[in-house]
Design an enzyme around this catalytic site. Structure first.
Site: not given
Length: 205
Positions: A25, A62, A90, A172, A175
């Site tokens: 991502s 993801g 991830n 978040d 990112h």
């Protein structure tokens, strides 16, 4: 004339160089417009420096290293001249073992090497809540792979200068925001130019 300048001049004058960015991502620019993501920012910086480069966005949100390994053949359909491998975040978030990540990254790098594609490996850092032992073993995967492949360009931490800075990340805290993606691209640029110069030297003709 500096070597990097020579490489830029050669690539600017010649055909378009295709640079694959295989990632998750972060590469895909989660939460950003396509023009704001790292691949687009890297491409813009390279073109500003006179390099005729198209950055192929092969980021899937993801994705783990296993996912990247599974879709490598698909990602290579554009016949890239060079590649950036930016996976692993991830794996840590899902608590997958460093041994699994090592096997997957090894397979990806072997696949690229078998096709003669010069590669940059971008490392990651595991979240501290996974413990010191996990963090050490996780980091060792990237450093060990880099040590074993001296012809590969190694960029130790994809989010260098961005991670942990609220001004450069989305809500978040994982990112990059548009400014963070720009900083990521600017930080990586010297290593990417080294990669492209190696690709130019290894190109036929």
């Amino acid at each position: 004339m500096l070597a990097g300048t020579k490489g830029a001049a050669a690539q600017g004058a010649g055909r378009e160089i295709r640079l694959l960015m295989l990632g998750d991502s972060i590469t895909a620019g989660y939460g950003l417009a396509r023009s704001e993501g790292p691949p687009a920012r890297i491409q813009a910086l390279l073109r500003d420096r006179g390099r005729n480069v198209r950055v192929i966005d092969a980021g899937v949100s993801g994705d783990t290293t296993a996912g990247g390994r599974a879709r490598l053949e698909w990602a290579l359909a554009d016949n890239p001249d060079a590649a950036i491998v930016a996976l692993g975040g991830n794996d840590a978030l899902r608590g997958l073992t460093p041994a699994q990540m090592r096997a997957n990254l090894t397979a990806i790098l072997d696949g690229l090497a078998a096709r003669g594609i010069p590669t940059l490996l971008a490392g990651m850092i595991a979240p501290p809540n996974l413990g010191a032992d996990y963090g050490r073993d996780f980091a060792a995967v990237f450093s060990d792979l880099a040590e074993a492949r001296p012809d590969m360009v190694f960029y130790p931490f994809l989010l260098e200068g961005v991670a942990g800075d609220p001004a450069l990340n989305q809500a978040d805290r994982i990112h990059p925001n548009p400014r963070g993606a720009q900083v990521l691209a600017e930080r990586m640029l010297p290593a990417i130019e080294t990669l492209l110069d190696r690709a130019a030297r290894s190109a036929p003709g």
